[in-house]
Every structure is written in structure tokens, then in C-alpha cells.
Design an enzyme around this catalytic site. Structure first.
Site, mmCIF file in Angstrom:
data_model
loop_
_atom_site.group_PDB
_atom_site.id
_atom_site.type_symbol
_atom_site.label_atom_id
_atom_site.label_comp_id
_atom_site.label_asym_id
_atom_site.label_seq_id
_atom_site.Cartn_x
_atom_site.Cartn_y
_atom_site.Cartn_z
ATOM 1 N N SER A 1 -11.049 -1.752 8.393
ATOM 2 C CA SER A 1 -10.291 -2.997 8.238
ATOM 3 C C SER A 1 -10.209 -3.803 9.524
ATOM 4 O O SER A 1 -10.041 -5.020 9.480
ATOM 5 C CB SER A 1 -8.874 -2.688 7.730
ATOM 6 O OG SER A 1 -8.212 -1.783 8.599
ATOM 7 N N ASP B 1 2.297 -6.004 9.499
ATOM 8 C CA ASP B 1 2.165 -4.591 9.128
ATOM 9 C C ASP B 1 2.230 -3.673 10.338
ATOM 10 O O ASP B 1 2.327 -2.453 10.209
ATOM 11 C CB ASP B 1 0.879 -4.343 8.328
ATOM 12 C CG ASP B 1 -0.406 -4.603 9.111
ATOM 13 O OD1 ASP B 1 -0.354 -4.738 10.346
ATOM 14 O OD2 ASP B 1 -1.471 -4.683 8.475
ATOM 15 N N HIS C 1 -2.735 -4.211 12.214
ATOM 16 C CA HIS C 1 -3.943 -5.029 12.342
ATOM 17 C C HIS C 1 -3.727 -6.251 13.230
ATOM 18 O O HIS C 1 -2.638 -6.831 13.226
ATOM 19 C CB HIS C 1 -4.420 -5.487 10.957
ATOM 20 C CG HIS C 1 -4.755 -4.359 10.041
ATOM 21 N ND1 HIS C 1 -3.815 -3.789 9.196
ATOM 22 C CD2 HIS C 1 -5.920 -3.694 9.840
ATOM 23 C CE1 HIS C 1 -4.395 -2.812 8.511
ATOM 24 N NE2 HIS C 1 -5.666 -2.735 8.888
#
Length: 234
Positions: A59, A208, A211
Site C-alpha cells: 500500500s 490511519d 500511510h
């Protein structure tokens, strides 16, 4: 070098606190499958360019939570193009991928490209850390991928990860040597820590707590671009 790793360890401790305080990130399997399909079998053919870079990762490469043009691959391509290089960076980042998942799909991704890439940026291992997988498994999977690329005479740059201190000294000692050791063994280029300059800076991280946001990606790209340029020169 020891000081750098100590700094990274401290930053990762901060990251763990951010993760603990943030809502759990649950990646829906259908979304992950859609991302993998988009990565492995793009709707449009890879544009012709003098140089083809394959960004193969998770990701952090895929641009999780960002607009399509804000992720690592497109921003790296823009930076290299702005520097006068005719480069296409193909995004083969899939959210949720472990090193084992990456190994399983590598052949398919390589076969889907119009030609052999001039450089592969290999950035996996973060999800192995989050799941607490054995460093020996991570190393075996990473080595299998590096060897696969080496056997095809495809240059590789490893973009490393570092274990957070809460996993223990023994775990960290086993994990943190993976990327430098493989780079040395297979004569691959190494960028020691992909999240360098971003971890621990909340203004560069998505809500989050894991990231990079668009500004964080810019920091990563600014720092890694010179290393990519050197790798392309061979």
C-alpha cells in the site's frame, strides 16, 4: 549507521503509538482484489518510454488513501520526467500484500509488461511486520523475488523497512539485516528505509496513522529520487 537505525527505531516507536490511537484499518478483501487487478492487468497499456521502472510493493507504493496522481509511482515518474528523463513508472503496488503475496504475483506482473523493466523498485515487508511474521519467512520470500529478478538480469533497488522496537531486540536484529544482506548478496541497490523523513511526523501521515499523505509522498519522492537516478545509471 547505528545512529540512523536508532533514529528509525525511535520513529517507529512513535508510529506504533499513532497506530494504537488510530482506528483500526480494515482493508476489504474485495477492494484489495480490485487494486490487484488494476495493478496486474491495467486497462491501458504501459506507455512507451525510454526507461521502464516497475514499482512493486504494498500500500505504500499503491498510494493507499490518495488520489490516483498523488501516489508514490506517479509522483516518482513526475520527478524523473521533470529532471529530463524519459521514464515510465509502472505502479504494481497492492494494498495488504505480504512478501509471500508479492512472490506469488511477481511472475504475472512481469509477464504483463510490454518489455523487461530497466529497474524494479522492490518494497515489501511492512505487512509482514504488522502481522508479526517470522523474519526468516520474510527473508526467504524477499530473496526468492530478488533472485528471480537477478536471474532475468533485471536491476533491483530494495526499499527497506525497519522493525519497531516493541517486537523485541531479537526480532529487530533478524529483520533489520534482511535488506542490506540481500542487497550485498545480489549486488542490488539499497534505499535503507522507505519511510525516511515521514515516520513520526503527523502532518505527513494519513489519519490511519500508517500511510503517508500527499505531502508525505512528496517527502519520500524528494529523498529517494537521487538514489533511483543513480540506480538507473548502473
Amino acid at each position: 549507521m547505528l545512529n540512523r537505525f536508532t533514529t528509525y527505531g525511535f520513529c517507529f516507536a512513535i508510529l506504533q503509538l499513532l497506530i494504537a490511537c488510530a482506528p483500526a484499518v480494515e482493508e476489504d478483501s474485495a477492494i484489495v482484489e480490485q487494486q490487484q487487478a488494476a495493478s496486474d492487468t491495467p486497462d491501458e497499456p504501459v506507455a512507451e518510454a525510454k526507461t521502464l521502472i516497475l514499482a512493486f510493493g504494498d500500500s505504500l507504493y499503491a498510494g493507499y488513501g490518495l488520489s490516483p496522481n498523488e501516489g508514490f509511482a506517479p509522483e516518482l515518474q513526475k520527478a524523473l520526467n521533470d529532471a529530463g528523463q524519459d521514464v515510465r513508472v509502472h505502479n504494481a503496488g497492492v494494498s495488504g500484500d505480504t512478501t509471500a503475496a508479492g512472490l506469488r504475483r511477481m511472475d504475472f506482473v512481469l509477464d504483463s509488461l510490454p518489455r523487461k523493466p530497466d529497474l524494479v523498485l522492490l518494497g515489501l515487508g511492512g505487512n509482514d511486520l504488522l502481522r508479526g511474521l517470522k523474519p526468516s519467512e520474510t527473508r526467504a520470500n524477499m530473496e526468492a523475488m530478488v533472485k528471480k529478478l537477478s536471474d532475468q538480469s533485471i536491476p533491483v533497488m530494495l526499499t527497506g523497512m525497519l522493525a519497531p522496537p516493541n517486537l523485541g531486540q531479537e526480532f529487530s536484529d533478524q529483520f533489520n539485516v534482511i535488506y542490506p544482506a540481500l542487497a550485498k548478496k545480489y549486488d542490488a541497490d539499497l534505499y535503507p528505509f522507505f519511510m525516511d523523513g515521514v515516520v513520526g511526523r503527523s502532518n505527513l501521515i494519513l489519519p490511519d496513522g500508517i500511510h503517508p499523505n500527499a505531502e508525505g509522498v512528496d517527502v519520500i519522492v524528494d529523498r529517494i529520487t537521487p538514489s533511483v537516478e543513480m540506480a538507473l545509471q548502473g
